[in-house]
Design an enzyme around this catalytic site. Structure first.
Site, short mmCIF file in Angstrom:
data_model
loop_
_atom_site.label_atom_id
_atom_site.label_comp_id
_atom_site.label_asym_id
_atom_site.label_seq_id
_atom_site.Cartn_x
_atom_site.Cartn_y
_atom_site.Cartn_z
N HIS A 1 -8.57 1.41 -3.58
CA HIS A 1 -9.47 1.25 -2.42
C HIS A 1 -10.05 2.63 -2.11
O HIS A 1 -9.37 3.50 -1.60
CB HIS A 1 -8.63 0.71 -1.24
CG HIS A 1 -9.39 0.58 0.04
ND1 HIS A 1 -8.76 0.37 1.26
CD2 HIS A 1 -10.73 0.61 0.32
CE1 HIS A 1 -9.67 0.30 2.21
NE2 HIS A 1 -10.86 0.44 1.68
N SER B 1 0.85 -1.19 0.00
CA SER B 1 0.00 0.00 0.00
C SER B 1 0.88 1.24 0.00
O SER B 1 1.67 1.46 0.94
CB SER B 1 -0.89 0.01 1.24
OG SER B 1 -1.43 1.31 1.42
N MET C 1 -11.82 -4.97 6.14
CA MET C 1 -10.94 -4.08 6.90
C MET C 1 -10.62 -4.75 8.24
O MET C 1 -11.53 -5.10 8.99
CB MET C 1 -11.61 -2.73 7.16
CG MET C 1 -11.73 -1.81 5.96
SD MET C 1 -10.19 -1.34 5.12
CE MET C 1 -9.14 -0.79 6.46
N ASP D 1 -4.77 3.77 -1.57
CA ASP D 1 -5.81 4.17 -0.62
C ASP D 1 -6.27 5.59 -0.89
O ASP D 1 -5.52 6.54 -0.67
CB ASP D 1 -5.24 4.09 0.81
CG ASP D 1 -5.09 2.65 1.26
OD1 ASP D 1 -6.06 1.89 1.17
OD2 ASP D 1 -3.98 2.29 1.70
N MET E 1 -8.71 8.58 0.10
CA MET E 1 -9.51 9.08 1.24
C MET E 1 -9.95 10.51 0.96
O MET E 1 -9.16 11.31 0.43
CB MET E 1 -8.67 9.04 2.52
CG MET E 1 -8.04 7.68 2.79
SD MET E 1 -7.25 7.64 4.41
CE MET E 1 -6.33 6.08 4.30
N SER F 1 2.72 -0.18 6.18
CA SER F 1 3.88 0.15 7.02
C SER F 1 4.84 -1.02 7.16
O SER F 1 6.05 -0.80 7.30
CB SER F 1 3.40 0.63 8.39
OG SER F 1 2.53 -0.32 8.96
N ASP G 1 -7.07 -5.94 4.89
CA ASP G 1 -6.38 -4.64 4.85
C ASP G 1 -6.28 -4.05 6.24
O ASP G 1 -7.30 -3.71 6.85
CB ASP G 1 -7.17 -3.72 3.91
CG ASP G 1 -6.45 -2.42 3.62
OD1 ASP G 1 -5.32 -2.22 4.10
OD2 ASP G 1 -7.04 -1.60 2.88
N GLY G 2 -5.05 -3.94 6.72
CA GLY G 2 -4.80 -3.29 8.00
C GLY G 2 -4.08 -4.18 9.00
O GLY G 2 -4.58 -5.25 9.35
N HIS H 1 -1.57 -1.40 -4.06
CA HIS H 1 -2.80 -0.94 -3.40
C HIS H 1 -2.74 0.59 -3.22
O HIS H 1 -1.77 1.12 -2.69
CB HIS H 1 -2.90 -1.65 -2.05
CG HIS H 1 -4.17 -1.42 -1.31
ND1 HIS H 1 -5.32 -2.13 -1.56
CD2 HIS H 1 -4.46 -0.58 -0.29
CE1 HIS H 1 -6.27 -1.74 -0.72
NE2 HIS H 1 -5.78 -0.79 0.06
N MET I 1 -12.00 5.04 -0.09
CA MET I 1 -12.61 5.36 1.21
C MET I 1 -13.21 6.76 1.06
O MET I 1 -12.75 7.74 1.66
CB MET I 1 -11.54 5.30 2.31
CG MET I 1 -11.19 3.87 2.70
SD MET I 1 -9.61 3.73 3.54
CE MET I 1 -8.53 3.69 2.11
#
Ligand code: DX5
Ligand code: ZN
Length: 224
Positions: free
Chosen positions: A70, A9, A143, A36, A38, A201, A178-179, A34, A72
């Site tokens: 993804h 990600s 998630m 993200d 937002m 991360s 994811d996460g 990936h 959000m």
């Protein structure tokens, strides 16, 4: 997307050198990137728009990899065309962010992309049962943290949710988690049924993102 993949990600990447960070994980074997997105409404932070997808599309597709977007964002059905034309290969919307999930998934497929639906930790897996039964779903995203931020700890109940989702999805539908995925949690989520493991991360937070990517792949499916 139905194969076993760890998807780096870029949320956790050093954005001042995004191109070289991408090349490192692609050279290490990553085939799903990936992204993200937002909007500052569905989740508090604001991150990337379709222009970032467009900027990385050449590097990612040139390596034979795909871009997994993804979203959000609220009312995602209004934005999917922009992300598709920017180069997205799959687009995932949150069930909590639209009253028109079935419509959004169909719209994504009509744009030539894989159609994904995501659920937050408090959303029951049954929210996906009708679209799954209807065959309009290519990917389900569970998630395993609350969306909005990287580097959180995986919520343990996610393992039970993954198993429940795997049971309700057809075999060809990908199950993405994811996460909080890292070398310590990867095997558990894979065993629970996830085939697509997002890691931010745990990859880009390391000095050697390519090596970190490979270690998570090994940890996930070592006993498979
Ligand atoms: C969180 C994002 C994730 C994030 C995961 O809202 O959807 O994709 O990048 O980050 P890590 O792997 O650090 O938990
Ligand atoms: Zn994500």
């Amino acid at each position: 997307m139905a194969g076993r993949e760890v998807a780096p990600s870029i949320l956790a990447a050093d954005l001042a050198r995004l191109g070289s960070q991408l090349r490192e994980v692609l050279a290490a074997g990553a085939r799903v990137i990936h992204v993200d997105v937002m909007d500052g409404h569905f989740v508090p932070p604001i991150t990337f728009g379709a222009n970032v997808v467009e900027a990385i599309a050449g590097i990612v597709h040139g390596a034979g990899a795909v871009i997994d977007v993804h979203l959000m964002i609220e009312r995602p059905e209004r934005q999917v065309a922009d992300f598709a034309s920017a180069g997205a290969d799959s687009i995932t919307v949150h069930v909590e962010a639209t009253a028109h999930l079935h419509y959004a998934l169909q719209a994504i497929r009509e744009l030539g992309c894989g159609a994904g639906a995501a659920i937050c930790p408090a959303t029951p897996t049954a929210m996906l049962s009708d679209v799954a039964a209807d065959g309009v779903l290519d990917l389900a995203l569970c998630m395993s943290v609350n969306p909005g931020w990287g580097n959180q700890r995986l919520i343990p109940h996610s393992l039970a949710k993954l198993a429940a989702l795997r049971a309700l999805l057809a075999e060809q539908v990908a199950l993405e988690v994811d996460g909080g995925v890292n070398g310590a949690t990867a095997a558990g989520v894979a065993r629970a049924g996830a085939n697509l493991l997002v890691a931010g991360s745990a990859i880009f937070g390391e000095r050697d993102p390519g090596g970190a990517y490979q270690r998570i792949v090994q940890a996930a499916w070592a006993d498979a």
